[in-house]
Design an enzyme around this catalytic site. Sequence first.
Site, short mmCIF file in Angstrom:
data_model
loop_
_atom_site.label_atom_id
_atom_site.label_comp_id
_atom_site.label_asym_id
_atom_site.label_seq_id
_atom_site.Cartn_x
_atom_site.Cartn_y
_atom_site.Cartn_z
N ALA A 3 -4.40 2.83 47.33
CA ALA A 3 -3.59 3.87 46.68
C ALA A 3 -3.55 3.62 45.17
CB ALA A 3 -2.17 3.85 47.25
N CYS A 19 -13.91 1.12 34.26
CA CYS A 19 -15.22 1.43 34.85
C CYS A 19 -16.43 1.05 34.01
CB CYS A 19 -15.31 2.91 35.17
SG CYS A 19 -14.26 3.37 36.52
C1 UDX Z 1 -14.89 7.05 33.01
C2 UDX Z 1 -15.79 8.27 33.27
O1 UDX Z 1 -15.60 9.24 32.23
C3 UDX Z 1 -15.49 8.87 34.63
O2 UDX Z 1 -16.38 9.94 34.89
C4 UDX Z 1 -15.63 7.78 35.69
O3 UDX Z 1 -15.29 8.31 36.96
C5 UDX Z 1 -14.72 6.61 35.37
O4 UDX Z 1 -15.01 6.11 34.07
P1 UDX Z 1 -12.37 6.74 32.20
O5 UDX Z 1 -12.77 5.31 31.98
O6 UDX Z 1 -11.13 7.03 32.97
O7 UDX Z 1 -13.54 7.53 32.94
O8 UDX Z 1 -12.19 7.46 30.76
P2 UDX Z 1 -13.22 8.03 29.68
O9 UDX Z 1 -12.70 9.32 29.20
O10 UDX Z 1 -14.63 8.02 30.14
O11 UDX Z 1 -13.06 7.00 28.46
C6 UDX Z 1 -13.54 5.66 28.55
C7 UDX Z 1 -13.38 4.98 27.21
O12 UDX Z 1 -14.28 5.51 26.24
C8 UDX Z 1 -11.98 5.14 26.59
O13 UDX Z 1 -11.58 3.92 26.02
C9 UDX Z 1 -12.18 6.21 25.54
O14 UDX Z 1 -11.25 6.13 24.50
C10 UDX Z 1 -13.59 5.86 25.07
N1 UDX Z 1 -14.30 7.00 24.44
C11 UDX Z 1 -14.56 8.13 25.16
C12 UDX Z 1 -14.74 6.89 23.12
O15 UDX Z 1 -14.52 5.87 22.45
N2 UDX Z 1 -15.42 7.94 22.56
C13 UDX Z 1 -15.72 9.08 23.25
O16 UDX Z 1 -16.36 9.99 22.68
C14 UDX Z 1 -15.27 9.17 24.60
P1 ADP Z 2 -9.09 1.99 41.35
O1 ADP Z 2 -8.94 2.17 39.86
O2 ADP Z 2 -10.52 1.75 41.78
O3 ADP Z 2 -8.41 3.05 42.15
P2 ADP Z 2 -6.84 0.20 41.77
O4 ADP Z 2 -6.77 -1.28 41.49
O5 ADP Z 2 -6.03 1.15 40.97
O6 ADP Z 2 -8.39 0.57 41.68
O7 ADP Z 2 -6.47 0.48 43.29
C1 ADP Z 2 -7.02 -0.20 44.37
C2 ADP Z 2 -5.92 -0.39 45.44
O8 ADP Z 2 -6.54 -0.85 46.64
C3 ADP Z 2 -4.85 -1.41 45.08
O9 ADP Z 2 -3.58 -0.79 45.12
C4 ADP Z 2 -4.98 -2.50 46.19
O10 ADP Z 2 -3.72 -3.01 46.59
C5 ADP Z 2 -5.62 -1.71 47.31
N1 ADP Z 2 -6.36 -2.54 48.28
C6 ADP Z 2 -7.32 -3.45 48.03
N2 ADP Z 2 -7.79 -3.98 49.18
C7 ADP Z 2 -7.12 -3.38 50.19
C8 ADP Z 2 -7.15 -3.48 51.63
N3 ADP Z 2 -8.01 -4.28 52.25
N4 ADP Z 2 -6.29 -2.71 52.34
C9 ADP Z 2 -5.44 -1.87 51.72
N5 ADP Z 2 -5.36 -1.72 50.38
C10 ADP Z 2 -6.19 -2.45 49.62
#
Ligand code: UDX
Ligand code: ADP
EC number: 1.1.1.22
Length: 475
Positions: free
Chosen positions: A11, A275
């Site tokens: 979650a 990511c």
């Molecule tokens: C990213 C991808 O966009 C998304 O598709 C994937 O599922 C998860 O990873 P996220 O990390 O949530 O998403 O945010 P994102 O908007 O991509 O920004 C990532 C980082 O890049 C941030 O720190 C943002 O400030 C920075 N960024 C983004 C820049 O510095 N310049 C830009 O032009 C765009």
């Molecule tokens: P993401 O950004 O990929 O969604 P998060 O760290 O926000 O990652 O969420 C992952 C969640 O998965 C955490 O809340 C963690 O407690 C839960 N989790 C990890 N392993 C298990 C498991 N085996 N069963 C249930 N929940 C789990």
Amino acid sequence: MTIKKICCIGAGYVGGPTCSVIALKCPEIIVTVVDKCKERIAQWNSDRLPIYEPGLDDVVEKCRGKNLFFSTDIERAIEEADLIFISVNTPTKTFGHGNGKAADLKYVESAARMIAQIATSNKIVVEKSTVPVRAAESIMNILNANHKPGVEYQILSNPEFLAEGTAINDLINADRVLIGGANTPGGQSAIEELCQVYEHWIPRKNILTTNTWSSELSKLAANAFLAQKISSINALSAICEATGADISEVAVAVGMDKRIGKEFLQASVGFGGSCFKKDILNLVYISECLNLPAVAAYWQQVIDMNEYQKTRFSAGVIESLFNTVTDKKITILGFAFKKNTGDTRESPAIHVAKTLLDEGAILHIYDPKVEESQIIEDLSMDHVPDLKHKVKIYPDAYSATKNTHAIVLCTEWDEFMQLDYERIYSEMTKPAYIFDGRKILQHDRLQKIGFIVQTIGKKLTRSAISRSWGSQSQI
Ligand code: UDX
Ligand code: ADP
Ligand code: UDX
């Protein structure tokens, strides 16, 4: 089989919003999101959700208790579900083989083992977490080695492309949904089942189906491409600071070529988030394992350039402040890795703040959504024992800037553009500096007020005491 019940294991930032939107768009499907963390589930069931995401509260409020449930009863949810999403975290390994690069699949593995142990009927198991290519195969091996008689599994890869801060919109108006599965009759019919879930709101032409490995690699590739655009523009920002070019002008000119595109060309203090770094490291590791060192080196450079940018920016701050920040009060505006989220994972603000702390600065920090405890946890360093005295968290930008020497803007929150900078200037120690790490402020106006301003990718006219940090730093 038509999907009637969905279980989501995990979650977090991915599982929570994704399943909330599925519940919203598919009122006849019962969606149960489970997590082993009791506190997290309690928060999902409260008025204060564990993650800040614009629009999420409304969606949860509409569905929770009707067809959307948050629970710690993982066993029951698995047993009852037709389809199970695995949305657990996949951090980078910090030990052993692949240390620092490979994804640690222990949570994915434990989720798979749990499914195998519990399920007494056929299940479609969908990997949502970003995982290394061929992870579906490992999940399949675990499930098949442990399955109960008569129970069949289909494994699909359905990576999530949402970005934090815009998750609800990204989910509702997804550019595409990607579903990878086995090229067998069972695999194809499982793909069809999942397609039908998404077809409640995504046009069929935007639902791509591929083989499992293409789907897994596409997720890593998409993040690598996005991060590569940022590192490319950041590399050019250094050239701008050393010449007379302005990175904003360059970005517009380059981005208008539709083969390149204008998105993701915002030069910054560096990219953060859970990511980009993790997925690219994963790609680098896979390339090394496949004996493709040139490919590994190519993608590694995207990360190296990001580290360089964070270091270059931090060094520029110190250099401008007469090469010493010891005991100087410095304001950090923004601590989240981007605006509209309270998430600080890999936030460039952590790098900047730690560098300044290392140099003896006293930090005044304000972020609209990040919790104080999170900031303290992120900045905990063995060699700074009196952190509580070195770092103070403030409830607004005005109190955070009072009596400080400099403002270092690390996150592009909209509210930072609307602040009363005359008031802020009047209450700061002079000369007062602003380092705009996101290029969101009106630099001319700030200079007129009296600030010494520096930003990314643009050489601002030097005043008597400020020096262009971009052209000086040789890090
Ligand atoms: C990213 C991808 O966009 C998304 O598709 C994937 O599922 C998860 O990873 P996220 O990390 O949530 O998403 O945010 P994102 O908007 O991509 O920004 C990532 C980082 O890049 C941030 O720190 C943002 O400030 C920075 N960024 C983004 C820049 O510095 N310049 C830009 O032009 C765009
Ligand atoms: P993401 O950004 O990929 O969604 P998060 O760290 O926000 O990652 O969420 C992952 C969640 O998965 C955490 O809340 C963690 O407690 C839960 N989790 C990890 N392993 C298990 C498991 N085996 N069963 C249930 N929940 C789990
Ligand atoms: C390029 C730029 O496109 C153009 O804007 C600039 O003014 C001059 O340089 P050009 O070199 O004529 O134009 O052709 P282009 O279509 O860009 O192709 C360059 C090379 O890349 C070709 O060998 C082409 O086959 C190759 N290419 C292009 C690929 O291998 N894959 C692609 O997806 C696109």
